[in-house]
Structure formats: C-alpha cells, structure tokens
Design a protein around this motif. Structure first.
Motif, PDB file in Angstrom:
ATOM      1  N   VAL A 872      49.244   5.136  78.061  1.00  0.00           N
ATOM      2  CA  VAL A 872      48.378   6.304  77.858  1.00  0.00           C
ATOM      3  C   VAL A 872      47.013   6.089  78.529  1.00  0.00           C
ATOM      4  O   VAL A 872      46.414   7.035  79.047  1.00  0.00           O
ATOM      5  N   LEU A 873      46.543   4.841  78.566  1.00  0.00           N
ATOM      6  CA  LEU A 873      45.292   4.549  79.267  1.00  0.00           C
ATOM      7  C   LEU A 873      45.439   4.807  80.767  1.00  0.00           C
ATOM      8  O   LEU A 873      44.554   5.401  81.398  1.00  0.00           O
ATOM      9  N   SER A 874      46.557   4.375  81.337  1.00  0.00           N
ATOM     10  CA  SER A 874      46.802   4.605  82.766  1.00  0.00           C
ATOM     11  C   SER A 874      47.001   6.090  83.056  1.00  0.00           C
ATOM     12  O   SER A 874      46.572   6.589  84.107  1.00  0.00           O
ATOM     13  N   TRP A 875      47.629   6.793  82.138  1.00  0.00           N
ATOM     14  CA  TRP A 875      47.852   8.235  82.299  1.00  0.00           C
ATOM     15  C   TRP A 875      46.531   8.980  82.345  1.00  0.00           C
ATOM     16  O   TRP A 875      46.340   9.877  83.174  1.00  0.00           O
ATOM     17  N   MET A 876      45.611   8.599  81.460  1.00  0.00           N
ATOM     18  CA  MET A 876      44.287   9.230  81.463  1.00  0.00           C
ATOM     19  C   MET A 876      43.554   8.921  82.764  1.00  0.00           C
ATOM     20  O   MET A 876      42.941   9.813  83.371  1.00  0.00           O
ATOM     21  N   GLN A 877      43.617   7.686  83.207  1.00  0.00           N
ATOM     22  CA  GLN A 877      42.947   7.296  84.448  1.00  0.00           C
ATOM     23  C   GLN A 877      43.535   8.038  85.646  1.00  0.00           C
ATOM     24  O   GLN A 877      42.811   8.514  86.527  1.00  0.00           O
ATOM     25  N   ARG A 878      44.859   8.148  85.666  1.00  0.00           N
ATOM     26  CA  ARG A 878      45.548   8.778  86.795  1.00  0.00           C
ATOM     27  C   ARG A 878      45.269  10.284  86.848  1.00  0.00           C
ATOM     28  O   ARG A 878      45.112  10.866  87.925  1.00  0.00           O
TER      29      ARG A 878
END
Length: 1044
Positions: A872-878
């Motif tokens: 979810v952290l990577s999804w927000m960043q992406r």
C-alpha cells in the motif's frame, strides 16, 4: 541403498529405511513444541498401558495451555515437499465414465439406486463421459503435470454379471488404452478395484457384501486384474473407503444398495470387506508381487474431531471413541493387531462378528502402506459419523498424527482429499483453492515437523462428476464439465491452476515479500504510539498545593480530615503536573520510550455549542499541558482534531442535531474549531491530523450511498478549509504540517487466476483510499474509476448512487491540501467480485471479502499479512507521488493481558516491511505509530497497556525496536543520539512526577537530621557538664569507693 531425506514416491526406498535413519533426516526440523508434545505422548503411552487401551492416539488432543499463537510449527509453512514426493489426481469409475449401458457394460447397484432412490436425478447416462472422451481426460492430466493418476475399474464394465468368465472386450480395451496412455506419458497408474459399483447381479443373487460368497468372487475379479494389468500397475487399492460402503449402503440407506435398519448387517458387511481385502492382498503377495514388484493397500476414510474441553479426559475419550468407531474399525485389524478395537468390542459385543485367531493372523499386516481418504464424504451428511457430542474439525495434520501414534508411523498415501463447491460454480472455485491450500500445508507440516511419512497426495477429483447422494448438486472436479453439452469439454478451474503451480514448485514459495533486511531508520525518525480521543480532565486531581485551607487529621477516631476555620495558607497556581491523567500518560509513554505521541482532541469538550460562542478554556489548558509536559521529556505530539467512530461521531450536540456531516455548514464550523486549536496549541504542535479515517464514515452515514458520499464530500471540504487556514495564517510562524489520516488496508484478489478478482481488488482500493487521496493529492476530483463504475451500475439499474460534483472553487480548494500521507494500516483483505443490487456505498463496490483460513489471524479475524503494508505504501507512491508518509496507526488485537506474543510478532513483521519500503522502495517514511497506548474495557484489546494500565510484554519489544531504530546488522555502530536523550529523560520524568514526594522527603530528612543534631549536641553538653562538676564535689571515702 543410500538414505535420503525424502518420502520416495511410488517406490520402495522407504521400505528399507530404518527408524534411526528417518530420525536423522528429520531431527533438524523438530520444533520445541514437538519436544513438549513428546513428553505428553510418553505420558499417554504409559496411561494406555495402565488402563489397557490399545494405541496412544488420545495424546493428540492434549494441548499445551501456554502454547504460543505464533509458534513456528503452527504457522503457515513456506517450504517444499520432499524431493520425490508424488502428486496425483483421482476419479471413480461410476462418477465420471458414464455410458452405463454402452458396449456391453452391466448394471451396478448404483445404476439401480439412482433410478429407484434419487428421483430428482434426470439421468446418469452421460456424466463426464470419460469412457468416450478419454483423450480429453489425458489432456487434463497433462495440463496439471501430475506424477500419478488414481482411477477405479468398473467391475460390471469388465464382467457384466460380476462373475469372472470372459471379460467384456470393449471394457477391457478401454482400460488397456488408458493404462498404455498413462505409461506413455510417464504417469504412474494407481488402480482401485472396487469403488462402490458392485455388479447388480451379485446384489440380487447373493445379497451383496452381506454374503461371504462375495469374498471369493471379489478375489477372482482381483486375480484377473492382477494378471491383465499388473505389468503396468505397481500400486493397487482393493476397496475405496469400506466404512461408507457398510455404513451408508447397509445402515443409513443413503448409498447403494440403500438398505437400512439392521445394525448387525452393517458390521457383517464391514467384516466381509476386511476379509475380501485380506484375501486379495495374500493373493497378490504370493502370486504376483514376486515378479510384478508392486504394492497393495485399502483406502480407509475418516473424519477428525476435537474435544469440547481439551483438558477434560472424558471429552478426550469420546473423541478417541469417535475415531475408533470409524477409522479404527478397519485400520485396527489391518494396520494394528488383527482384531477390532477394544472399545468397539465392548460397545458392540452382540453384533460385531469376531475374528478367530487364524483370521487375525490372516488379516493383520495386509497393507503395504496406509491409503487414507479425507474429504467431504467423510463429514457429510451429519449421520456419517458419531460425533459423541464433540466438535468436528478439518485438521488433516492432526488425524495424520493420530494414525502415526495408533499404527506405528506407517508410510501414508493420501488417496483422496479435497472439498466441494455448489453446482452453479463453474471455473472460479475460489473456496476450493483455500481448502486445498489448507490441507496441503497441513500435510507439509506433518512431514516437516511431525516426521510423518506421507509420500504422495491425491487431489479429488480430476473432473466434475456424479457425487453419490448429492448427485449433480455439488462439484468436486479440478476441471469444469457442462453435463448438458455434447462434447463435455474439460475447462480448468482456478483450483486446477493452483494445483498445477503447487506441483511445479513442489510446495509453497513465499512470493509476496522479499527476505528480511538489516538496516535502520534515520535518527530523526518518529517512533510513536497512537491513542484515540483523550478526554480532558477539567479539575486538577492534585489539590495539595492549590487548596488554601489547613486540615486536622482525626487519627484515633474516624480518621477523617477536618478543616481548621479561620486559617488560610499560602498556595501556588495549578500546574500541569497536577492533572493525574497527564502524569499517568507520560509515565506510560516514558516506559514505551517513544519519541512521538498521537492523540485526538474532543471537539464537544472544547466547543460545546459547536461554534466559538462558548470556549472551554479549561479543556484547552488541559490539552496544552499534555503537549507541553510531553515536550519536557522530548515526546512530541501529533494531534488529531476530529476522531469519529462508529459508536461516537464526536460532534458537538448542536451540529449533530443540524444533520452532522450531511450539513455543509459543519465544514465551516470545523474550520473555526481548527483555527482555535492552531491558535492555542500550534506553537507546540508540529504535526496535525484534521480528521481520522473519514473514508470509514460509511459505517455511520449508511442510510443510502448518497448520504455516504455527501458526508464524505463535506468532510473533504472541511479538511481543505482547515488546511488552507493553517497554510495562510499559522504555518509561517509555527512551521507545522497538516494532513488527514486515511484507513489504508491493502486488497489482494482472493483468486489470483480470475480477472474479475483482480479488478475487484483494484476497485476496492479506488473506493476505499483513492476516494479521498485522488482529490487531495492529484486531481481535485474523485477517481475516474469510481465515477465510471457507479455510473455503469446506475445505467444497469443496480444502484441509484450519484457522486457529488466539485465546483471549480471546491476543486482548487481540495487539490494539494495535504502536506504528507497519513495512513492507518492494519491488515490485508482478500476480495472477490460479487455483483450487488443495492444503493449502499458497500454495494456500489461489488466486492466481497474472503477469510484465508491458513493465515495467522487475531481473535477478531484480522489477518497478519505484513507484506500488504509495503504494497500500500508503494501504491500510494506510484499513484500520487513521492511525498513524506507517516504510518499513523498500525496494530492488532491480542487477548493476552501480559505476554502478548501475537502483538510482538505483528510489530516485528510490520516494522520490517516498513523498513523494506524505506530502504528498497525509497518510500519517504518519516514515522511509525503503533496502535494503541491503552485499551478500553469490553472492547478489542489493541493496547500496550490494559484498561487498568498494566504493562504488557510487547512494550519491551517495541523499546528494543526503537533503541535499535530498526534491525541493525551485528557490526553496525550506528546509534542515534535520541536514544541517550530518552534514557536520560526517564530519570527526569521520575523527578518531575514525584516532585511533591521528593519535596516532602527532603523536608522530612532535613528535619530528622536537625533533630538528631540537636539530640547529639545536648548529650555531649550534658556529659561535659557532669564531668566538669563531679571533679569539684568533695566526697567521703566510702562515696569515692562507690563511685570508683
């Protein structure tokens, strides 16, 4: 032969293994829990010897009360099966062959039973038509990549009337073609001689298995099969699940031939089945094994059962009796001592046929391996087994352990395992995947941790087919077959894809996350703890230095304090440390050694009327005290302005009465409230959260979806107004940051082989997180995916929902109105597509949640899946750019009041994933806030401290993470200076909290020293006085002597 650590498939390597060699191979895999269990087992073995019971399977039900929920031997095991483990699938002839009248096949008892007892079944003429679509079955086997195929021979297809004379040529050709094709594909055939389809002629002429004559007739049939097919068949099963043949065929009448009401017949049939198997085994052993080199067994099926009370011996004995009456009925004579279990002989003395001594010798040991069936036919319907008032369980690992203890750790081939789906399910059999995952991992655990010799596994079944008493109302195949179609195409289900993957990988590989890393967060990283609303203490709880009156204590009477009239003492102003709740909170924070504390203000306490007409200055002073006292000990605060929950919306009463968040004017009221807080506390607070989890208010505003969307819209406007106010008026001087915290659980497709599930997972994220993130961090409008899907459902007449429209002014106001990502993450949800017809927010998403039974979960079913946090952290960043991010709440409920092992495990794994996101994915994580400081009475136990403020052991574990700033390598010398500050401040905090006591102690000791000094001084003075005066007093001689 060189011993290896593998359960060899379909070969004789294990036969020559000594017990010592096997122990050497697996000793390294034994856990501490296994050693504890060994002690328990030894005790039960001794108990069995004393009480006279055979076997020691009862030890399985003895549970260690101190067993850790995160014990390695109980968690899902990511590992591979032994190198040469065998993977297969199975079918039953009557279930899939069809064509019951074709090419000279005779009728079976099931053909007759279908037409006489199952009136609702149209026909079993075709089924999956394996008899005419053999090539399609072979293609299905090729697709999965199995190493063996277990199938049964239809006795009446070879010999229509059951008597071995000249075999039916067409039937013989079919089985020869099947065997030759398997050999050509290097697929080992495992052949079952009898899977319930007894020739009808034998039933009508002899009464079926009630008549001992069938024993010899069956042996003749077995002899023919050994002679004809034995050159290509190395593994034989005589009879499939004789318990169900006897129990349902001659007891309940639910299976063919449908007889019931005669208990003696049930056990007579069972007796004949055992003797028929024994005779066939001796026949093969003597006449065919020497040159064919094969193995022969009988498939025994069973359920599993757990005691109501694991510590109660009566319940345990009932469980043992239940298992003995089903599995032990056939296993004890064949795999045990050649006779029925003692429990059965005592219970069924009048109707259980006895074995003579010669028959015991004849029956004992007539199996070359333990063939075991564990599937739905052993559990349903309810009268399949006697539960003895205990609890039915699907724990395959436990029943394998029971077999090991009862029958001396035999080699085990699982000849049937799987579950069922409803008939309407076609290829997306998601539930079947998780059942298979659960069963297979239990087998792997049994092999690796319990040293059980399972050497092969049969998934049941290859194809959809006729499911006995359920006919065509359920499906069990890995391949879907449309029974009404002409070509009967075999379509692989999701479970077929999953099983294929398991076979290719020979087990379970952990793909969701990379291995653990060593490293540390930066020294300015915020290590925090989150609490919910902190209710203000309006009156100081320590009046010692603020009350001007003098009191007298009635020590010898009623021990009460009495005010002395007319006397007033000098006092000092109230101080922040006079608030007991603040002192207690700071004491807990000091024990946790955190650098940050997140808490929420109570809006109704500060502004009772919802506007600035009445401001509760005492409440504001309390909150300022909380913040300022924390800063004295280097504990900064993250303050949440509004913390709505399902139970308490957290709005002042006048605002609630005017519609709450459905009323746009509430947004302006919130701006005024936020401005007051920024003004009064902003010089001390650098991190602000306007609203906690506004994307979860659908639990409150749920009358219709439009209410939900309208409330969310006003919440967004309220947040944006507060942010702009801070940005314009307070940020230049205060230099703080403002955001909104979103509930941000990750979503995974429940079925990774179904495109609709992938779409459902992304749709969940759009409706759950992007709903607020898209307007704030990207476009100033709701996600296009959300708008389009709602419009599509509305067009289809499935919803009346409408998302509000942002005006241009509102869009400009909302876009970019946040300084960092604030994410509350607790778990990962498995989601699947489920079409819904309703005008509710939750229905608009068309998703349904699935609980993975193999996952470690909390008491409230929160799955522990740490890799979801990193995703979810990577999804927000992406999706929304590289912005600072704070994990503002992360935690799990744990029932333990002291040693909360689950919470410690959770903290370790989730912080590890946060570190990976920081080090590997370059996510700008600035802080981690564990949830939560204290738990509330009668609510889920998320706290590090109990509701009566007792510390749990997870505090020390969190201390360790904070002190190390993560997971440093052994040679790492990086130690943050913040650690030293916190260590020093623990002493500071003690002195600050104990100021009154220290002052009193100093006064007391000063007075004591002064009194002692005076006493010593006077004693010395008196001694000097007497000494001086006595020298000048004249004494008589006698007095002198006395004095001398």
């Amino acid at each position: 032969m060189k011993p290896v650590c593998a359960a060899r498939s379909l070969g004789n390597e294990w036969i020559f293994f000594s017990t010592e060699e096997r122990n050497i191979c697996y000793r390294k895999t034994m856990s501490n829990a296994g050693l504890q269990r060994s002690v328990i087992l030894s005790a039960f073995i001794l108990l069995g010897a004393v009480t006279g019971f055979s076997g020691d399977g009862r030890a399985i039900w003895s549970k260690n009360p101190n067993y850790s929920p995160v014990n390695e031997s109980q968690l899902f095991l990511y590992d591979t099966f032994p190198k040469n483990f065998s993977w297969g699938v199975g079918t039953g002839a009557f279930q899939v062959e069809g064509n019951w009248k074709t090419d000279g096949k005779g009728p079976s008892i099931w053909d007759h039973f279908v037409h006489t007892h199952l009136k609702n079944v149209n026909s079993n003429d075709s089924s999956s038509d394996s008899y005419i679509f053999l090539e399609k079955d072979l293609s299905a086997l090729d697709f999965i990549g199995v190493s063996f195929y277990q199938f049964s021979i239809s006795w009446p297809r070879l010999f229509p009337d059951g008597i071995v004379t000249v075999a039916n040529a067409k039937g013989l050709q079919y089985y020869n073609t099947l065997l030759d094709s398997l050999v050509l594909r290097n697929i080992e055939p495992i052949v079952t001689l009898y899977h319930w389809d007894l020739p009808l002629a034998l039933q009508e002429k002899y009464g079926g298995w009630k008549n001992e004559t069938i024993i010899d007739i069956f042996n003749d049939y077995a002899t023919y099969c050994f002679q004809t097919f034995g050159d290509r068949v190395k593994y034989w099963i005589t009879i499939h699940n004789p318990y169900l043949v006897a129990w349902h065929g001659y007891g309940t009448g639910m299976h063919a031939p449908g007889e019931k009401g005669n208990p003696a017949a049930v056990y007579s049939v069972g007796h004949n089945l055992i003797k028929a198997h024994s005779k066939a085994w001796h026949n093969y052993n003597t006449n065919f094994r020497p040159h064919q080199k094969g193995w022969l067994s009988i498939t025994l099926g069973s359920h599993w059962i757990e005691p109501n009370r694991s510590e109660n011996m009566t319940d345990i004995l009932k469980c043992q009796q239940s298992m003995v009456s089903v599995l032990g009925w056939f296993a004890n004579p064949i795999h045990g001592d050649g006779d029925y279990p003692e429990m059965m002989k005592k219970e069924l003395l009048s109707i259980l046929p006895p074995f003579s001594e010669a028959e015991k010798d004849e029956v004992r040991g007539t199996a070359d391996f333990f063939a075991f069936s564990f599937g739905p036919n052993n559990f349903k319907p309810q009268n399949t087994m006697d539960k003895m008032g205990q609890n039915v369980s699907l724990n395959l690992r436990e029943v394998l352990n029971w077999i090991k203890l009862e029958y001396g750790n035999p080699r085990i081939l699982i000849t049937e395992n799987g579950w069922f789906t409803d008939s309407h399910v076609e290829t997306e059999d998601t539930t079947a995947i998780y059942m298979m995952k659960n069963f297979l991992n239990q087998v792997l655990q049994a092999i690796r941790f319990d040293e059980i010799q399972v050497f092969g596994y049969t998934a049941w079944s290859l194809l959809d087919g006729f499911e006995w008493q359920d006919a065509y109302t359920t499906r069990r195949g890995l391949f879907y077959v449309d029974f009404n179609s002409e070509q009967k195409e075999r379509k692989p289900k999701s479970s077929a894809h999953y099983y294929k993957q398991i076979i290719q990988e020979n087990g379970f590989t952990f793909k969701e996350s990379t291995p653990d890393v060593q490293g540390q967060f930066p020294c300015n990283f915020s290590w925090g703890v989150t609490d919910s609303v902190l209710m203000p203490e309006l009156v100081a709880s320590t009046p010692q230095f603020t009350d001007p009156h003098l009191y007298v204590w009635n020590m010898t009477g009623n021990r009460l304090l009495y005010q002395v009239e007319g006397v007033r003492l000098k006092t000092r102003p109230r101080q922040c440390t006079d608030f007991f709740s603040i002192r207690r909170t700071l004491d807990m924070l000091a024990r946790m050694k955190v650098t940050h504390y997140r808490f929420a203000l109570d809006w109704p306490s500060i502004l009772p009327n919802g506007n600035l007409s009445i401001v509760n200055r005492q409440a504001l002073r309390y909150y300022r005290c909380m913040v300022s006292e924390g800063l004295k000990f280097n504990i900064s605060t993250m303050v949440t302005l509004h913390y709505p929950t399902h139970a308490h919306l957290g709005l002042p009463t006048p605002l609630l009465q005017s519609g709450g968040w459905l009323n746009p004017s509430t947004a302006k009221a919130f701006q005024d409230y936020a401005g007051l807080c920024f003004q009064e506390l902003g010089d001390l607070v650098k991190l602000w959260i306007t609203i906690n989890e506004p994307n979860r208010l659908s639990d409150i505003y749920r009358r219709t979806s439009n209410d939900t969307y309208r409330a969310a819209h006003n919440l967004l406007i309220a947040h944006a107004l507060a942010w702009h106010l801070y940005d314009r008026q307070y940020r230049p001087a205060q230099q703080g940051a403002v955001s909104v915290s979103l509930h941000a659980d990750w979503a995974e497709p429940a079925n990774p082989y179904a495109g609709s599930h992938w779409q459902a997972a992304e749709r969940f994220l759009q409706f759950e997180i992007a709903w607020f993130a898209e307007p704030l961090f990207k476009t100033g409008d709701y996600p296009p995916a959300m708008r389009e899907y709602i419009a599509l459902k509305k067009q289809q007449g499935l919803s009346r929902s409408t998302l509000p429209q942002f005006t241009k002014e509102e869009s400009r106001l909302v876009k970019g109105a946040a300084d960092f990502y604030a994410l509350n993450h607790f778990t990962t949800r498995y989601v699947m597509y489920a079409r819904q017809n309703s005008s509710r927010y939750t229905a608009d998403r068309d998703v349904q949640f699935l609980q993975d039974i193999t996952c470690l979960s909390s008491p409230t079913r929160l799955a522990v899946l740490p890799w979801g946090q990193r995703k979810v952290l990577s999804w927000m960043q992406r999706n929304y750019g590289d912005m600072d991010v704070y994990i503002t709440a992360n935690g799990i409920d744990d029932q333990s009041l002291e040693n909360d092992e689950l919470r410690k495990y959770y903290l370790e794994k989730y912080v590890q994933e946060a570190l990976k996101a920081y080090l590997i994915d370059k996510v700008k994580i600035k802080g981690y806030y564990a949830f939560k400081l204290t738990e509330e009475k009668s609510k889920r136990k998320f706290g590090f401290f109990t509701s009566d403020f007792k510390a749990k052991s997870s505090i020390q574990f969190y201390n360790h993470l904070i002190n190390n700033s993560g997971f440093p390598s052994e040679n790492s010398s990086h130690i943050c200076s913040q650690m030293q500050v916190n260590t020093e401040c623990t002493g500071c905090l003690f002195f600050a909290h104990k100021t009154p006591l220290i002052f009193f102690s100093c006064c007391f000791f000063s007075t004591l020293v002064l009194l002692l000094s005076i006493v010593i001084f006077h004693k010395r003075k008196r001694r000097t006085f007497w000494k001086t005066n006595l020298q000048h007093i004249p004494l008589e001689e006698t007095h002198t002597k006395v004095l001398s």
